[in-house]
Design a protein around this motif. Structure first.
Motif, PDB file in Angstrom:
ATOM      1  N   VAL A  94      16.308 -19.934 -25.090  1.00  0.00           N
ATOM      2  CA  VAL A  94      15.742 -19.610 -26.398  1.00  0.00           C
ATOM      3  C   VAL A  94      14.508 -20.474 -26.630  1.00  0.00           C
ATOM      4  N   ILE A  95      13.400 -19.820 -26.946  1.00  0.00           N
ATOM      5  CA  ILE A  95      12.135 -20.503 -27.210  1.00  0.00           C
ATOM      6  C   ILE A  95      11.623 -20.040 -28.565  1.00  0.00           C
ATOM      7  N   PHE A  96      11.189 -20.982 -29.386  1.00  0.00           N
ATOM      8  CA  PHE A  96      10.673 -20.589 -30.693  1.00  0.00           C
ATOM      9  C   PHE A  96       9.422 -21.378 -31.043  1.00  0.00           C
ATOM     10  N   GLY A  97       8.574 -20.734 -31.857  1.00  0.00           N
ATOM     11  CA  GLY A  97       7.353 -21.369 -32.314  1.00  0.00           C
ATOM     12  C   GLY A  97       7.511 -21.909 -33.724  1.00  0.00           C
ATOM     13  N   ILE A  98       6.733 -22.953 -34.040  1.00  0.00           N
ATOM     14  CA  ILE A  98       6.746 -23.580 -35.358  1.00  0.00           C
ATOM     15  C   ILE A  98       5.322 -23.614 -35.884  1.00  0.00           C
ATOM     16  N   TYR A  99       5.132 -23.214 -37.123  1.00  0.00           N
ATOM     17  CA  TYR A  99       3.819 -23.361 -37.739  1.00  0.00           C
ATOM     18  C   TYR A  99       3.980 -23.690 -39.216  1.00  0.00           C
ATOM     19  N   LYS A 100       2.945 -24.276 -39.783  1.00  0.00           N
ATOM     20  CA  LYS A 100       2.976 -24.674 -41.179  1.00  0.00           C
ATOM     21  C   LYS A 100       1.998 -23.821 -41.970  1.00  0.00           C
ATOM     22  N   ALA A 101       2.446 -23.359 -43.127  1.00  0.00           N
ATOM     23  CA  ALA A 101       1.595 -22.577 -44.023  1.00  0.00           C
ATOM     24  C   ALA A 101       2.105 -22.769 -45.443  1.00  0.00           C
ATOM     25  N   ASP A 102       1.178 -22.929 -46.377  1.00  0.00           N
ATOM     26  CA  ASP A 102       1.541 -23.079 -47.795  1.00  0.00           C
ATOM     27  C   ASP A 102       2.534 -24.223 -48.007  1.00  0.00           C
ATOM     28  N   ASP A 103       2.307 -25.329 -47.290  1.00  0.00           N
ATOM     29  CA  ASP A 103       3.142 -26.532 -47.419  1.00  0.00           C
ATOM     30  C   ASP A 103       4.595 -26.315 -47.016  1.00  0.00           C
ATOM     31  N   LYS A 104       4.850 -25.282 -46.243  1.00  0.00           N
ATOM     32  CA  LYS A 104       6.187 -25.042 -45.721  1.00  0.00           C
ATOM     33  C   LYS A 104       6.109 -24.822 -44.212  1.00  0.00           C
ATOM     34  N   VAL A 105       7.224 -25.078 -43.559  1.00  0.00           N
ATOM     35  CA  VAL A 105       7.312 -24.869 -42.119  1.00  0.00           C
ATOM     36  C   VAL A 105       8.030 -23.550 -41.857  1.00  0.00           C
ATOM     37  N   PHE A 106       7.499 -22.768 -40.927  1.00  0.00           N
ATOM     38  CA  PHE A 106       8.102 -21.481 -40.572  1.00  0.00           C
ATOM     39  C   PHE A 106       8.338 -21.435 -39.066  1.00  0.00           C
ATOM     40  N   THR A 107       9.354 -20.685 -38.685  1.00  0.00           N
ATOM     41  CA  THR A 107       9.709 -20.585 -37.273  1.00  0.00           C
ATOM     42  C   THR A 107       9.805 -19.126 -36.852  1.00  0.00           C
ATOM     43  N   GLU A 108       9.608 -18.898 -35.573  1.00  0.00           N
ATOM     44  CA  GLU A 108       9.706 -17.539 -35.036  1.00  0.00           C
ATOM     45  C   GLU A 108      10.200 -17.619 -33.606  1.00  0.00           C
ATOM     46  N   ILE A 109      11.315 -16.975 -33.312  1.00  0.00           N
ATOM     47  CA  ILE A 109      11.810 -16.931 -31.939  1.00  0.00           C
ATOM     48  C   ILE A 109      10.900 -16.044 -31.112  1.00  0.00           C
ATOM     49  N   LEU A 110      10.597 -16.490 -29.896  1.00  0.00           N
ATOM     50  CA  LEU A 110       9.659 -15.794 -29.014  1.00  0.00           C
ATOM     51  C   LEU A 110      10.415 -15.282 -27.793  1.00  0.00           C
ATOM     52  N   PRO A 111      10.997 -14.085 -27.883  1.00  0.00           N
ATOM     53  CA  PRO A 111      11.834 -13.575 -26.790  1.00  0.00           C
ATOM     54  C   PRO A 111      11.061 -13.235 -25.534  1.00  0.00           C
ATOM     55  N   ASP A 112       9.737 -13.059 -25.665  1.00  0.00           N
ATOM     56  CA  ASP A 112       8.937 -12.670 -24.510  1.00  0.00           C
ATOM     57  C   ASP A 112       8.083 -13.822 -23.987  1.00  0.00           C
ATOM     58  N   VAL A 113       8.488 -15.048 -24.259  1.00  0.00           N
ATOM     59  CA  VAL A 113       7.781 -16.218 -23.762  1.00  0.00           C
ATOM     60  C   VAL A 113       8.717 -16.999 -22.855  1.00  0.00           C
ATOM     61  N   SER A 114       8.225 -17.401 -21.703  1.00  0.00           N
ATOM     62  CA  SER A 114       9.034 -18.139 -20.743  1.00  0.00           C
ATOM     63  C   SER A 114       8.675 -19.618 -20.755  1.00  0.00           C
ATOM     64  N   ARG A 115       9.527 -20.399 -20.141  1.00  0.00           N
ATOM     65  CA  ARG A 115       9.303 -21.848 -20.039  1.00  0.00           C
ATOM     66  C   ARG A 115       8.004 -22.145 -19.299  1.00  0.00           C
ATOM     67  N   SER A 116       7.747 -21.412 -18.229  1.00  0.00           N
ATOM     68  CA  SER A 116       6.541 -21.669 -17.426  1.00  0.00           C
ATOM     69  C   SER A 116       5.276 -21.362 -18.221  1.00  0.00           C
ATOM     70  N   MET A 117       5.339 -20.370 -19.103  1.00  0.00           N
ATOM     71  CA  MET A 117       4.176 -20.032 -19.923  1.00  0.00           C
ATOM     72  C   MET A 117       3.845 -21.158 -20.894  1.00  0.00           C
ATOM     73  N   ILE A 118       4.876 -21.724 -21.538  1.00  0.00           N
ATOM     74  CA  ILE A 118       4.636 -22.829 -22.471  1.00  0.00           C
ATOM     75  C   ILE A 118       4.028 -24.011 -21.737  1.00  0.00           C
ATOM     76  N   GLN A 119       4.604 -24.346 -20.589  1.00  0.00           N
ATOM     77  CA  GLN A 119       4.121 -25.494 -19.828  1.00  0.00           C
ATOM     78  C   GLN A 119       2.676 -25.303 -19.398  1.00  0.00           C
ATOM     79  N   ALA A 120       2.333 -24.068 -19.024  1.00  0.00           N
ATOM     80  CA  ALA A 120       0.961 -23.793 -18.613  1.00  0.00           C
ATOM     81  C   ALA A 120      -0.001 -23.951 -19.783  1.00  0.00           C
ATOM     82  N   ILE A 121       0.362 -23.419 -20.937  1.00  0.00           N
ATOM     83  CA  ILE A 121      -0.500 -23.500 -22.112  1.00  0.00           C
ATOM     84  C   ILE A 121      -0.639 -24.941 -22.588  1.00  0.00           C
ATOM     85  N   ALA A 122       0.465 -25.695 -22.539  1.00  0.00           N
ATOM     86  CA  ALA A 122       0.418 -27.101 -22.955  1.00  0.00           C
ATOM     87  C   ALA A 122      -0.529 -27.901 -22.071  1.00  0.00           C
ATOM     88  N   ARG A 123      -0.723 -27.450 -20.836  1.00  0.00           N
ATOM     89  CA  ARG A 123      -1.650 -28.124 -19.922  1.00  0.00           C
ATOM     90  C   ARG A 123      -3.058 -27.546 -20.014  1.00  0.00           C
TER      91      ARG A 123
END
Length: 225
Positions: A94-123
């Motif tokens: 399970v991979i999810f994204g976090i973002y802040k808007a209007d002084d609140k934190v929101f989350t969204e599960i990303l079913p079509d994102v893999s571990r390797s994709m996150i690692q690549a983008i982080a680099r």
């Protein structure tokens, strides 16, 4: 039995409010059952419905992402994580994204994102050949890999705002990691419910959560039918 917070209830309003109070204090279902004298099966049923109502509320106040469709989740069913039409299967973990808007934190599960994709983008590497583009993932301020309990901070905001946003992302992840650790392994089928509960708790951390929940359920009562 009349209960304005729980339609079709066989439980008194007083007893339900006791369960809700204990839930707001973040006790486990076993602890709530022991204190309230209500069976654990019944408590689990009520807690699931409370969490589903929290999910509906969180989704109703979530800002629409600019330029990207919001991923739809089947929060009314046991399988809480749904896939988009172009995705053949749920990618583990399970991979999810976090973002802040209007002084609140929101989350969204990303079913079509893999571990390797996150690692690549982080680099800073491009993943444009994949289903989800680098730009889409970078709209989040952080992405979490629940399989490794790891947060990846992403530079998706302006320099002047970035520090404060990362503080909230780190704060939210600290709360979430601590809460989810209590379950000693999170079931994929309930991951979305617990994630949204963490989002709700974090956004109302400076308020009396019990009163917030009472107001929510008074406006949108649970239905056992």
């Amino acid at each position: 039995m009349k209960n304005k917070y729980l339609k079709g209830a066989h439980l008194s309003e007083r007893k339900f409010k006791e369960i809700l109070k204990l839930f707001s204090e973040d006790l486990t279902a076993t602890q709530i059952a022991n204190i309230s004298g209500v069976s654990r099966v019944t408590v689990n049923s009520y807690l699931k419905k409370i969490r589903m109502q929290i999910v509906k509320y969180c989704e109703s106040v979530m800002p629409e992402p600019t330029g990207y469709p919001k991923i739809q989740h089947r929060n009314g069913h046991d399988t809480a994580v749904a896939v988009k039409s172009e995705v053949d299967r749920i990618v583990k973990p399970v991979i999810f994204g976090i973002y802040k808007a209007d002084d609140k934190v929101f989350t969204e599960i990303l079913p079509d994102v893999s571990r390797s994709m996150i690692q690549a983008i982080a680099r800073g590497r491009s993943v444009l050949e994949t289903v989800v583009t680098a730009d889409r993932i970078r709209r989040f301020h952080g992405v979490v890999d629940l399989g490794q309990y790891r947060l990846y901070n992403l530079n998706g905001s302006s320099h002047t705002e970035h520090g404060k946003q990362l503080d909230d992302v780190d704060g939210f992840w600290g709360l979430t990691k601590h809460r989810l650790a209590k379950f000693k392994g999170l079931n994929r089928n309930t991951a979305y419910l617990h994630l949204k509960e963490c989002e709700f708790r974090y956004n109302y951390r400076n308020e009396e959560l019990y009163q917030v929940l009472l107001n929510l359920l008074k406006t949108h009562p649970l239905n056992l039918s």
